[in-house]
Design a protein around this motif. Structure first.
Motif, PDB file in Angstrom:
ATOM      1  N   UNK A  24       0.826  -1.206   0.000  1.00 41.25           N
ATOM      2  CA  UNK A  24       0.000   0.000   0.000  1.00 41.25           C
ATOM      3  C   UNK A  24       0.866   1.264   0.000  1.00 41.25           C
ATOM      4  N   UNK A  25       1.940   1.253   0.789  1.00 43.26           N
ATOM      5  CA  UNK A  25       2.844   2.402   0.830  1.00 43.26           C
ATOM      6  C   UNK A  25       3.490   2.634  -0.533  1.00 43.26           C
ATOM      7  N   UNK A  26       3.880   1.567  -1.209  1.00 44.41           N
ATOM      8  CA  UNK A  26       4.461   1.690  -2.548  1.00 44.41           C
ATOM      9  C   UNK A  26       3.460   2.336  -3.499  1.00 44.41           C
ATOM     10  N   UNK A  27       2.215   1.877  -3.455  1.00 41.77           N
ATOM     11  CA  UNK A  27       1.189   2.427  -4.350  1.00 41.77           C
ATOM     12  C   UNK A  27       0.901   3.890  -4.040  1.00 41.77           C
ATOM     13  N   UNK A  28       0.891   4.232  -2.755  1.00 43.99           N
ATOM     14  CA  UNK A  28       0.658   5.627  -2.379  1.00 43.99           C
ATOM     15  C   UNK A  28       1.789   6.528  -2.854  1.00 43.99           C
ATOM     16  N   UNK A  29       3.023   6.061  -2.715  1.00 45.45           N
ATOM     17  CA  UNK A  29       4.167   6.854  -3.184  1.00 45.45           C
ATOM     18  C   UNK A  29       4.139   7.016  -4.698  1.00 45.45           C
ATOM     19  N   UNK A  30       3.709   5.977  -5.387  1.00 42.67           N
ATOM     20  CA  UNK A  30       3.604   6.059  -6.837  1.00 42.67           C
ATOM     21  C   UNK A  30       2.537   7.080  -7.226  1.00 42.67           C
ATOM     22  N   UNK A  31       1.397   7.045  -6.545  1.00 40.13           N
ATOM     23  CA  UNK A  31       0.335   8.022  -6.824  1.00 40.13           C
ATOM     24  C   UNK A  31       0.820   9.446  -6.541  1.00 40.13           C
ATOM     25  N   UNK A  32       1.610   9.598  -5.483  1.00 39.98           N
ATOM     26  CA  UNK A  32       2.130  10.921  -5.151  1.00 39.98           C
ATOM     27  C   UNK A  32       3.086  11.415  -6.240  1.00 39.98           C
ATOM     28  N   UNK A  33       3.856  10.515  -6.797  1.00 42.29           N
ATOM     29  CA  UNK A  33       4.829  10.893  -7.818  1.00 42.29           C
ATOM     30  C   UNK A  33       4.154  11.382  -9.093  1.00 42.29           C
ATOM     31  N   UNK A  34       2.989  10.833  -9.400  1.00 40.61           N
ATOM     32  CA  UNK A  34       2.286  11.255 -10.618  1.00 40.61           C
ATOM     33  C   UNK A  34       1.134  12.210 -10.295  1.00 40.61           C
ATOM     34  N   UNK A  35       1.159  12.774  -9.092  1.00 45.22           N
ATOM     35  CA  UNK A  35       0.199  13.793  -8.649  1.00 45.22           C
ATOM     36  C   UNK A  35      -1.255  13.331  -8.710  1.00 45.22           C
ATOM     37  N   UNK A  36      -1.520  12.104  -8.288  1.00 48.56           N
ATOM     38  CA  UNK A  36      -2.892  11.618  -8.231  1.00 48.56           C
ATOM     39  C   UNK A  36      -3.280  11.187  -6.814  1.00 48.56           C
ATOM     40  N   UNK A  37      -2.517  11.591  -5.833  1.00 47.16           N
ATOM     41  CA  UNK A  37      -2.784  11.198  -4.456  1.00 47.16           C
ATOM     42  C   UNK A  37      -3.840  12.116  -3.856  1.00 47.16           C
ATOM     43  N   UNK A  38      -4.944  11.503  -3.371  1.00 44.93           N
ATOM     44  CA  UNK A  38      -6.041  12.288  -2.802  1.00 44.93           C
ATOM     45  C   UNK A  38      -5.734  12.733  -1.381  1.00 44.93           C
ATOM     46  N   UNK A  39      -5.196  11.818  -0.559  1.00 45.62           N
ATOM     47  CA  UNK A  39      -4.978  12.111   0.852  1.00 45.62           C
ATOM     48  C   UNK A  39      -3.501  11.876   1.199  1.00 45.62           C
ATOM     49  N   UNK A  40      -2.686  12.912   1.189  1.00 47.09           N
ATOM     50  CA  UNK A  40      -1.261  12.729   1.478  1.00 47.09           C
ATOM     51  C   UNK A  40      -0.981  12.285   2.910  1.00 47.09           C
ATOM     52  N   UNK A  41      -1.901  12.499   3.827  1.00 46.08           N
ATOM     53  CA  UNK A  41      -1.706  12.070   5.213  1.00 46.08           C
ATOM     54  C   UNK A  41      -1.781  10.552   5.345  1.00 46.08           C
ATOM     55  N   UNK A  42      -2.316   9.886   4.352  1.00 48.22           N
ATOM     56  CA  UNK A  42      -2.421   8.425   4.393  1.00 48.22           C
ATOM     57  C   UNK A  42      -1.027   7.791   4.388  1.00 48.22           C
ATOM     58  N   UNK A  43      -0.059   8.440   3.736  1.00 53.00           N
ATOM     59  CA  UNK A  43       1.307   7.907   3.694  1.00 53.00           C
ATOM     60  C   UNK A  43       1.881   7.804   5.107  1.00 53.00           C
ATOM     61  N   UNK A  44       1.746   8.854   5.887  1.00 48.52           N
ATOM     62  CA  UNK A  44       2.289   8.811   7.251  1.00 48.52           C
ATOM     63  C   UNK A  44       1.524   7.819   8.116  1.00 48.52           C
ATOM     64  N   UNK A  45       0.226   7.665   7.886  1.00 49.73           N
ATOM     65  CA  UNK A  45      -0.557   6.692   8.652  1.00 49.73           C
ATOM     66  C   UNK A  45      -0.097   5.270   8.350  1.00 49.73           C
ATOM     67  N   UNK A  46       0.186   4.988   7.086  1.00 50.30           N
ATOM     68  CA  UNK A  46       0.651   3.653   6.701  1.00 50.30           C
ATOM     69  C   UNK A  46       2.043   3.394   7.266  1.00 50.30           C
ATOM     70  N   UNK A  47       2.913   4.410   7.257  1.00 51.94           N
ATOM     71  CA  UNK A  47       4.245   4.252   7.836  1.00 51.94           C
ATOM     72  C   UNK A  47       4.158   3.918   9.322  1.00 51.94           C
ATOM     73  N   UNK A  48       3.245   4.572  10.033  1.00 49.98           N
ATOM     74  CA  UNK A  48       3.072   4.307  11.456  1.00 49.98           C
ATOM     75  C   UNK A  48       2.530   2.906  11.691  1.00 49.98           C
ATOM     76  N   UNK A  49       1.623   2.454  10.827  1.00 48.04           N
ATOM     77  CA  UNK A  49       1.103   1.086  10.948  1.00 48.04           C
ATOM     78  C   UNK A  49       2.215   0.060  10.725  1.00 48.04           C
TER      79      UNK A  49
END
Length: 67
Positions: A24-49
């Motif tokens: 999930x973290x990989x997919x979120x980072x990929x979405x962020x790289x192509x500017x399609x990430x809806x909720x950037x706070x989800x990355x930090x939540x996944x890292x904490x999990x």
């Protein structure tokens, strides 16, 4: 995911959950790289999990399953 929920999982379930979170973290980072990430706070939540799962896995490694 709360730490109490993670502690209830078996070691094999922890491994599966860790792989799922890393994917999930990989997919979120990929979405962020192509500017399609809806909720950037989800990355930090996944890292904490991921950190919570690794902490519980290490606790089991050190103290056994009785913790």
């Amino acid at each position: 995911m709360k730490a109490s929920e993670i502690k209830k999982l078996s070691p094999s379930e922890l491994d599966a959950k860790l792989l799922e979170l890393k994917d999930e973290l990989f997919k979120l980072r990929f979405q962020q790289a192509i500017n399609q990430l809806d909720n950037p706070m989800r990355i930090s939540a996944v890292k904490k999990d991921i950190a919570r799962v690794k902490t519980v896995m290490r606790d089991i490694e050190l103290h056994g399953a009785q913790s």
